[in-house]
Design a protein around this motif. Structure first.
Motif, PDB file in Angstrom:
ATOM      1  N   LYS A   1      -7.259  -2.825   9.100  1.00  0.00           N
ATOM      2  CA  LYS A   1      -6.379  -4.029   9.327  1.00  0.00           C
ATOM      3  C   LYS A   1      -6.205  -4.875   8.336  1.00  0.00           C
ATOM      4  O   LYS A   1      -5.100  -5.242   7.915  1.00  0.00           O
ATOM      5  CB  LYS A   1      -6.852  -4.978  10.312  1.00  0.00           C
ATOM      6  CG  LYS A   1      -6.034  -6.006  10.780  1.00  0.00           C
ATOM      7  CD  LYS A   1      -4.576  -5.335  11.478  1.00  0.00           C
ATOM      8  CE  LYS A   1      -4.771  -4.765  12.707  1.00  0.00           C
ATOM      9  NZ  LYS A   1      -3.389  -4.464  13.112  1.00  0.00           N
ATOM     10  N   THR A   2      -7.271  -4.657   7.168  1.00  0.00           N
ATOM     11  CA  THR A   2      -7.205  -5.489   6.032  1.00  0.00           C
ATOM     12  C   THR A   2      -6.238  -4.786   5.091  1.00  0.00           C
ATOM     13  O   THR A   2      -5.469  -5.369   4.386  1.00  0.00           O
ATOM     14  CB  THR A   2      -8.610  -5.771   5.376  1.00  0.00           C
ATOM     15  OG1 THR A   2      -9.431  -6.246   6.167  1.00  0.00           O
ATOM     16  CG2 THR A   2      -8.744  -6.151   4.191  1.00  0.00           C
TER      17      THR A   2
ATOM     18  N   ILE B   1      -1.091  -4.249   2.329  1.00  0.00           N
ATOM     19  CA  ILE B   1      -0.010  -3.703   1.857  1.00  0.00           C
ATOM     20  C   ILE B   1       1.330  -4.463   2.306  1.00  0.00           C
ATOM     21  O   ILE B   1       2.343  -4.462   1.324  1.00  0.00           O
ATOM     22  CB  ILE B   1       0.102  -2.477   2.568  1.00  0.00           C
ATOM     23  CG1 ILE B   1      -1.087  -1.281   1.952  1.00  0.00           C
ATOM     24  CG2 ILE B   1       1.577  -1.562   2.253  1.00  0.00           C
ATOM     25  CD1 ILE B   1      -0.999  -0.141   2.686  1.00  0.00           C
ATOM     26  N   LEU B   2       1.624  -5.158   3.452  1.00  0.00           N
ATOM     27  CA  LEU B   2       2.753  -6.032   3.627  1.00  0.00           C
ATOM     28  C   LEU B   2       2.879  -6.994   2.454  1.00  0.00           C
ATOM     29  O   LEU B   2       4.080  -7.255   2.291  1.00  0.00           O
ATOM     30  CB  LEU B   2       2.260  -6.726   4.898  1.00  0.00           C
ATOM     31  CG  LEU B   2       2.568  -5.861   6.208  1.00  0.00           C
ATOM     32  CD1 LEU B   2       2.160  -6.479   7.442  1.00  0.00           C
ATOM     33  CD2 LEU B   2       3.855  -5.012   6.381  1.00  0.00           C
ATOM     34  N   ASP B   3       1.760  -7.630   1.841  1.00  0.00           N
ATOM     35  CA  ASP B   3       2.016  -8.504   0.772  1.00  0.00           C
ATOM     36  C   ASP B   3       2.303  -7.973  -0.508  1.00  0.00           C
ATOM     37  O   ASP B   3       2.499  -8.721  -1.593  1.00  0.00           O
ATOM     38  CB  ASP B   3       0.903  -9.306   0.718  1.00  0.00           C
ATOM     39  CG  ASP B   3       0.526 -10.198   1.722  1.00  0.00           C
ATOM     40  OD1 ASP B   3       1.461 -10.569   2.789  1.00  0.00           O
ATOM     41  OD2 ASP B   3      -0.664 -10.410   2.085  1.00  0.00           O
ATOM     42  N   ILE B   4       2.547  -6.746  -0.839  1.00  0.00           N
ATOM     43  CA  ILE B   4       2.642  -6.008  -2.346  1.00  0.00           C
ATOM     44  C   ILE B   4       4.377  -5.749  -2.215  1.00  0.00           C
ATOM     45  O   ILE B   4       4.756  -4.847  -1.371  1.00  0.00           O
ATOM     46  CB  ILE B   4       1.747  -4.609  -2.231  1.00  0.00           C
ATOM     47  CG1 ILE B   4       0.570  -4.949  -2.132  1.00  0.00           C
ATOM     48  CG2 ILE B   4       2.338  -4.116  -3.622  1.00  0.00           C
ATOM     49  CD1 ILE B   4      -0.373  -3.692  -2.295  1.00  0.00           C
ATOM     50  N   ASP B   5       4.735  -6.582  -3.336  1.00  0.00           N
ATOM     51  CA  ASP B   5       6.207  -6.055  -3.282  1.00  0.00           C
ATOM     52  C   ASP B   5       6.621  -4.601  -3.771  1.00  0.00           C
ATOM     53  O   ASP B   5       5.829  -4.208  -4.683  1.00  0.00           O
ATOM     54  CB  ASP B   5       6.750  -7.052  -4.591  1.00  0.00           C
ATOM     55  CG  ASP B   5       8.217  -7.103  -4.844  1.00  0.00           C
ATOM     56  OD1 ASP B   5       9.040  -7.027  -3.934  1.00  0.00           O
ATOM     57  OD2 ASP B   5       8.421  -7.050  -6.100  1.00  0.00           O
TER      58      ASP B   5
ATOM     59  N   ALA C   1     -12.238  -1.951   0.808  1.00  0.00           N
ATOM     60  CA  ALA C   1     -10.599  -2.364   1.076  1.00  0.00           C
ATOM     61  C   ALA C   1      -9.995  -3.359   0.182  1.00  0.00           C
ATOM     62  O   ALA C   1      -8.848  -3.099  -0.052  1.00  0.00           O
ATOM     63  CB  ALA C   1     -10.390  -3.107   2.849  1.00  0.00           C
ATOM     64  N   THR C   2     -10.492  -4.493   0.009  1.00  0.00           N
ATOM     65  CA  THR C   2     -10.139  -5.232  -1.012  1.00  0.00           C
ATOM     66  C   THR C   2      -9.855  -4.611  -2.361  1.00  0.00           C
ATOM     67  O   THR C   2      -8.811  -4.810  -3.033  1.00  0.00           O
ATOM     68  CB  THR C   2     -11.359  -6.632  -1.118  1.00  0.00           C
ATOM     69  OG1 THR C   2     -11.307  -7.117   0.117  1.00  0.00           O
ATOM     70  CG2 THR C   2     -10.633  -7.541  -2.073  1.00  0.00           C
TER      71      THR C   2
END
Length: 205
Positions: free
Chosen positions: A78-79, A84-88, A149-150
């Motif tokens: 989930k992390t 990934i949703l925040d990476i342009d 994950a980070t």
């Protein structure tokens, strides 16, 4: 049948295994690559050691240990999914219900295969897909340790920037070239035949 499907996050790899006396017999069991919306691949055998490793892992963990491990894996998944949703330039494919997170480029100028090569240079081993071109990571218990994950997300963001600013030709020998060529072949049976011949050559060499 020598083995069965393992709990993949807990063992080195999937460990189903089927032996065939001749290549003519295993060829008929092969699922044609042209029917599979993924990478160029063909079925292959797994060593029996993987089955033993899977059994040993399950015996060591027990039911409660397995549940705890699964929860940690899902948290890491989930992390990665949210990151990934925040990476342009990237977008998720589907909504992951388990531990496999798949993503592709949302920018026509960003080659996702090259992003995969940039991640490989940073020490990550990811699976590339085609139809559509994408990358996926199968999150395992290893990814729950040491803030993996980070670190994955930081390296992914850096890889996207790397590809966007790379000099022309920097990735000409990477997966982008290989899968770009394979994806462009109109007769998919040619790709399937090539995969089958390659595996057959490995077994008969």
């Amino acid at each position: 049948l020598l083995g069965t499907w393992s709990q993949q996050p807990l063992s080195p790899s999937t460990c189903r295994c089927l032996s065939h006396r001749t290549s003519a017999r295993w060829i008929v069991c092969s699922l044609p690559q042209c029917l599979v919306p993924s990478a160029s691949w063909s079925p292959r055998s797994r060593p029996g050691a993987l089955i033993a490793c899977s059994w040993a892992a399950m015996m060591h963990l027990g039911k409660e240990g397995y549940r705890k491990t699964a929860a940690e894996i899902m948290k890491a998944s989930k992390t990665i999914e949210n990151g990934i949703l925040d990476i342009d330039g990237l977008k998720l494919l589907g909504k992951p219900d388990m531990s496999v997170v798949c993503f592709q480029s949302s920018d026509p100028k960003l080659n996702i295969f090259n992003v995969g090569d940039a991640m490989s240079s940073r020490g990550w081993s990811l699976s590339v897909l085609q139809f559509p071109a994408a990358i996926h990571i199968c999150v395992t218990h290893v990814h729950t340790k040491d803030e993996a994950a980070t670190r994955f997300l930081a390296d992914l963001k850096a890889s996207v920037n790397h590809v966007r600013t790379a000099k022309e030709g920097e990735f000409k020998d990477g997966m982008g070239a290989i899968y770009g060529m394979a994806e462009s072949i109109p007769d998919r049976s040619m790709v399937n035949a090539l995969c089958s011949d390659y595996i057959d050559a490995l077994y008969t060499a």
